[in-house]
Design an enzyme around this catalytic site. Structure first.
Site, PDB file in Angstrom:
ATOM      1  N   ASP A  30     -65.523  71.266  -2.998  1.00 11.24           N
ATOM      2  CA  ASP A  30     -65.315  71.016  -1.571  1.00 11.24           C
ATOM      3  C   ASP A  30     -66.636  71.293  -0.851  1.00 11.24           C
ATOM      4  O   ASP A  30     -67.421  72.139  -1.310  1.00 11.24           O
ATOM      5  CB  ASP A  30     -64.213  71.936  -1.014  1.00 11.24           C
ATOM      6  CG  ASP A  30     -63.551  71.338   0.215  1.00 11.24           C
ATOM      7  OD1 ASP A  30     -62.361  70.978   0.146  1.00 11.24           O
ATOM      8  OD2 ASP A  30     -64.241  71.198   1.255  1.00 11.24           O
ATOM      9  N   LYS A 206     -47.800  53.712  -1.517  1.00  8.69           N
ATOM     10  CA  LYS A 206     -47.861  55.009  -0.837  1.00  8.69           C
ATOM     11  C   LYS A 206     -47.556  54.871   0.662  1.00  8.69           C
ATOM     12  O   LYS A 206     -46.705  55.565   1.211  1.00  8.69           O
ATOM     13  CB  LYS A 206     -49.237  55.635  -1.057  1.00  8.69           C
ATOM     14  CG  LYS A 206     -49.470  56.941  -0.320  1.00  8.69           C
ATOM     15  CD  LYS A 206     -48.568  58.061  -0.814  1.00  8.69           C
ATOM     16  CE  LYS A 206     -48.410  59.164   0.195  1.00  8.69           C
ATOM     17  NZ  LYS A 206     -49.119  60.358  -0.034  1.00  8.69           N
ATOM     18  N   CYS A 262     -48.658  63.804   7.279  1.00  5.42           N
ATOM     19  CA  CYS A 262     -48.574  62.501   6.605  1.00  5.42           C
ATOM     20  C   CYS A 262     -47.822  61.426   7.396  1.00  5.42           C
ATOM     21  O   CYS A 262     -48.388  60.387   7.711  1.00  5.42           O
ATOM     22  CB  CYS A 262     -47.922  62.669   5.243  1.00  5.42           C
ATOM     23  SG  CYS A 262     -48.981  63.598   4.132  1.00  5.42           S
ATOM     24  N   LYS A 265     -49.356  60.056  10.727  1.00  6.35           N
ATOM     25  CA  LYS A 265     -50.659  59.422  10.453  1.00  6.35           C
ATOM     26  C   LYS A 265     -50.491  58.157   9.605  1.00  6.35           C
ATOM     27  O   LYS A 265     -51.084  57.120   9.898  1.00  6.35           O
ATOM     28  CB  LYS A 265     -51.520  60.461   9.718  1.00  6.35           C
ATOM     29  CG  LYS A 265     -52.656  59.936   8.889  1.00  6.35           C
ATOM     30  CD  LYS A 265     -53.440  61.069   8.272  1.00  6.35           C
ATOM     31  CE  LYS A 265     -53.028  61.437   6.858  1.00  6.35           C
ATOM     32  NZ  LYS A 265     -53.356  60.491   5.824  1.00  6.35           N
TER      33      LYS A 265
HETATM   34  C1  UDX Z   1     -44.198  63.624   3.227  1.00  3.44           C
HETATM   35  C2  UDX Z   1     -43.571  62.851   2.058  1.00  3.44           C
HETATM   36  O1  UDX Z   1     -42.232  63.301   1.861  1.00  3.44           O
HETATM   37  C3  UDX Z   1     -44.402  63.003   0.798  1.00  3.44           C
HETATM   38  O2  UDX Z   1     -43.858  62.211  -0.242  1.00  3.44           O
HETATM   39  C4  UDX Z   1     -45.828  62.537   1.101  1.00  3.44           C
HETATM   40  O3  UDX Z   1     -46.649  62.670  -0.005  1.00  3.44           O
HETATM   41  C5  UDX Z   1     -46.394  63.340   2.261  1.00  3.44           C
HETATM   42  O4  UDX Z   1     -45.542  63.190   3.403  1.00  3.44           O
HETATM   43  P1  UDX Z   1     -44.282  66.150   4.048  1.00  3.44           P
HETATM   44  O5  UDX Z   1     -44.987  65.633   5.247  1.00  3.44           O
HETATM   45  O6  UDX Z   1     -44.814  67.354   3.363  1.00  3.44           O
HETATM   46  O7  UDX Z   1     -44.153  64.998   2.923  1.00  3.44           O
HETATM   47  O8  UDX Z   1     -42.796  66.550   4.500  1.00  3.44           O
HETATM   48  P2  UDX Z   1     -41.327  65.935   4.417  1.00  3.44           P
HETATM   49  O9  UDX Z   1     -40.459  66.922   3.756  1.00  3.44           O
HETATM   50  O10 UDX Z   1     -41.315  64.568   3.904  1.00  3.44           O
HETATM   51  O11 UDX Z   1     -40.928  65.931   5.973  1.00  3.44           O
HETATM   52  C6  UDX Z   1     -41.672  65.200   6.932  1.00  3.44           C
HETATM   53  C7  UDX Z   1     -41.061  65.372   8.294  1.00  3.44           C
HETATM   54  O12 UDX Z   1     -39.825  64.686   8.379  1.00  3.44           O
HETATM   55  C8  UDX Z   1     -40.763  66.809   8.702  1.00  3.44           C
HETATM   56  O13 UDX Z   1     -41.120  66.986  10.049  1.00  3.44           O
HETATM   57  C9  UDX Z   1     -39.261  66.937   8.537  1.00  3.44           C
HETATM   58  O14 UDX Z   1     -38.689  67.901   9.393  1.00  3.44           O
HETATM   59  C10 UDX Z   1     -38.818  65.530   8.904  1.00  3.44           C
HETATM   60  N1  UDX Z   1     -37.516  65.158   8.306  1.00  3.44           N
HETATM   61  C11 UDX Z   1     -37.401  65.034   6.963  1.00  3.44           C
HETATM   62  C12 UDX Z   1     -36.431  64.896   9.138  1.00  3.44           C
HETATM   63  O15 UDX Z   1     -36.511  65.002  10.367  1.00  3.44           O
HETATM   64  N2  UDX Z   1     -35.248  64.506   8.563  1.00  3.44           N
HETATM   65  C13 UDX Z   1     -35.103  64.365   7.216  1.00  3.44           C
HETATM   66  O16 UDX Z   1     -34.001  63.987   6.778  1.00  3.44           O
HETATM   67  C14 UDX Z   1     -36.207  64.644   6.390  1.00  3.44           C
END
Ligand code: UDX
Length: 445
Positions: A30, A206, A262, A265
């Site tokens: 890094d 993705k 994620c 964005k």
């Molecule tokens: C996400 C993807 O799931 C993952 O595969 C990718 O590589 C990166 O982005 P992450 O951002 O870590 O992962 O969290 P995730 O558990 O997917 O939740 C994302 C957001 O959605 C959170 O704010 C969560 O609260 C919200 N969410 C998730 C809901 O509001 N309802 C749901 O049913 C699921």
């Protein structure tokens, strides 16, 4: 195998630790010296369950090392994973300058006659692998041989190690047999579906996956809004939808919207990619628009209940964008706190892990207080807003919430409490998408 990881954010450090755990020799690079120093002494600047333990074990067993010298990484690695950030630019498109810098550094430092596989693990727009090829040609001048692979990571923060070790699928976008065989060998011990495709498909998979999941969340949130007007319980509806094998139950939890590093964005960047290629992006644009104003729902319930928010004190539980992380990027809490402070309300904040990060945006002040205990944060507050479904909140007895609050108003942005019980206790309880209860309570005013 000898693996190099360029970029030690979530994806990089988790991938590095997990590849090392699988018996590979891994070196992580890094440009951030502080980060590298910290990882080298088994300290992780990010909180992720299980990460510290993996760091400790694999450093001790000499399978995992860290460097700020790209030359050292390039010399010792056959497969180099690009895991640097691809943050959004002002227009929503992905900023690929870190990816470019990483590939350029690899190209410049690759020894004569060497063979390297460069793997795109960062989330990037379709076509990026072609630019990587061009950059290596320009800066390596034909000294070495490269293959390019697209191998996106689907890990979720808070569950990243389990997701890496037990993935739903592994997608490998390749153009040569040699690269395909090497990657399949690397992932040999992972017992899951492996999909070998062309690099463009892998890049699209993705963005499409994240955008689809974001769309599911916004869809169920829209239906939740309908329930609040007509009656109906969103949890029953999610279950009813989920039993259809074509739909599935996951990512149908209604709430105050998605956040994190994620979804917001990647949805924006996917829209941008489609616009660039003159594809109609209106479907996914609606998802983005719908989600970006979802937090206003909380403000409007507070205004309905308390009318003028100036000088009112509101408690907020859960500042992270989801449980089991200290990450507050694009968390709904940020917009809500900002708006409340603009209205001259006071906020009392609690989060099990994210306080330190939140303080960087909203330092303690006359109108912002932080508490180390969830119930302490309720003292003198006119309402409680729950923004993240941390397990420890579920364990709190609602009677204690009732006693601690100045007024028994609870807005449950993640539906963590049983509505019946809250109603019995005479809370003014506002879950998401449980219309009948909301209306009953309003009628009983
Ligand atoms: C996400 C993807 O799931 C993952 O595969 C990718 O590589 C990166 O982005 P992450 O951002 O870590 O992962 O969290 P995730 O558990 O997917 O939740 C994302 C957001 O959605 C959170 O704010 C969560 O609260 C919200 N969410 C998730 C809901 O509001 N309802 C749901 O049913 C699921």
């Amino acid at each position: 195998m000898n693996i190099g990881i360029v970029g030690t954010g979530y994806v990089g450090i988790v991938s590095g630790c997990c590849f090392a755990e699988e018996g590979n020799s891994v070196i992580c690079y890094d440009i951030d010296e502080e980060k590298i120093r910290s990882y080298s002494v088994c300290k992780s600047p990010i909180f992720e369950p299980g990460l510290k333990e993996l760091l400790k074990k694999n450093i001790a067993e000499k399978r995992l090392s860290f460097t700020t010298d790209i030359k050292e990484l390039v010399n010792s690695s056959e497969i180099i994973f690009i895991c640097v950030g691809t943050p959004p630019m002002n227009d929503g498109s992905a900023d690929l300058s870190q990816v470019e810098a990483a590939v350029r550094a690899i190209a410049e430092n690759s020894p004569k006659n060497s063979y390297k596989i460069i793997v795109e693990k960062s989330t990037v727009p379709v076509g990026t692998h072609m630019h990587l090829k061009t950059i290596t040609k320009l800066y390596n001048k034909g000294k070495s041989r490269f293959d390019f692979v697209v191998n996106s990571e689907f890990l979720k923060e808070g569950n990243a190690i389990a997701d890496f070790m037990n993935p739903d699928r592994i997608v490998i976008g390749v153009e040569t047999d040699r690269a395909r065989d090497t990657l399949l060998k690397l992932y040999e011990c992972f017992d899951t579906k492996k999909l070998v495709v062309d690099p463009s498909s892998a890049e699209i998979i993705k963005y499409a996956s994240n955008s689809f999941l974001a769309m599911k969340i916004s869809f169920i949130n829209m239906v939740a809004d309908l329930c609040e007007k007509t009656g109906g319980d969103i949890e029953n509806i999610s279950q009813g939808l989920g039993y259809d094998g074509r739909i599935g139950r996951s990512f149908l939890d209604a709430g105050i919207g998605y956040g994190g590093s994620c979804f917001p964005k990647d949805v924006k960047a996917f829209i941008k990619v489609m616009e660039e290629h003159l594809v109609d992006s209106s479907l996914i644009k609606s998802v983005d628009n719908f989600n970006s104003i979802r937090y206003k729902k909380i403000i409007s319930i507070l205004q309905d209940e308390l009318w003028i928010l100036k000088n009112k004190e509101i408690a907020l539980w859960g500042l992270a964008f989801k449980p089991e992380t200290d990450d507050i990027r694009e968390a709904p809490s940020i917009n809500i706190v900002r708006e409340l402070l603009n209205m001259e309300a006071k906020v009392s904040l609690y989060d099990p892990k994210a306080e330190e990060n939140f303080r960087k945006i909203f330092p303690q002040s006359q109108n912002v207080r932080y508490e180390a205990e969830p119930l302490k944060a309720l003292e003198n507050c006119e309402a409680l807003v729950i923004l993240t479904e941390w397990e420890e909140f579920r364990k709190i007895d609602p009677c204690d919430i009732y006693s601690a609050l100045a007024l028994p108003i609870v807005i449950d942005g993640r539906n963590i409490f049983p509505s019946d019980k809250m109603k019995e206790l005479e809370f003014r309880y506002f879950p998401i998408g449980k219309g009948v209860i909301l209306r009953d309570m309003r009628n009983s005013k």
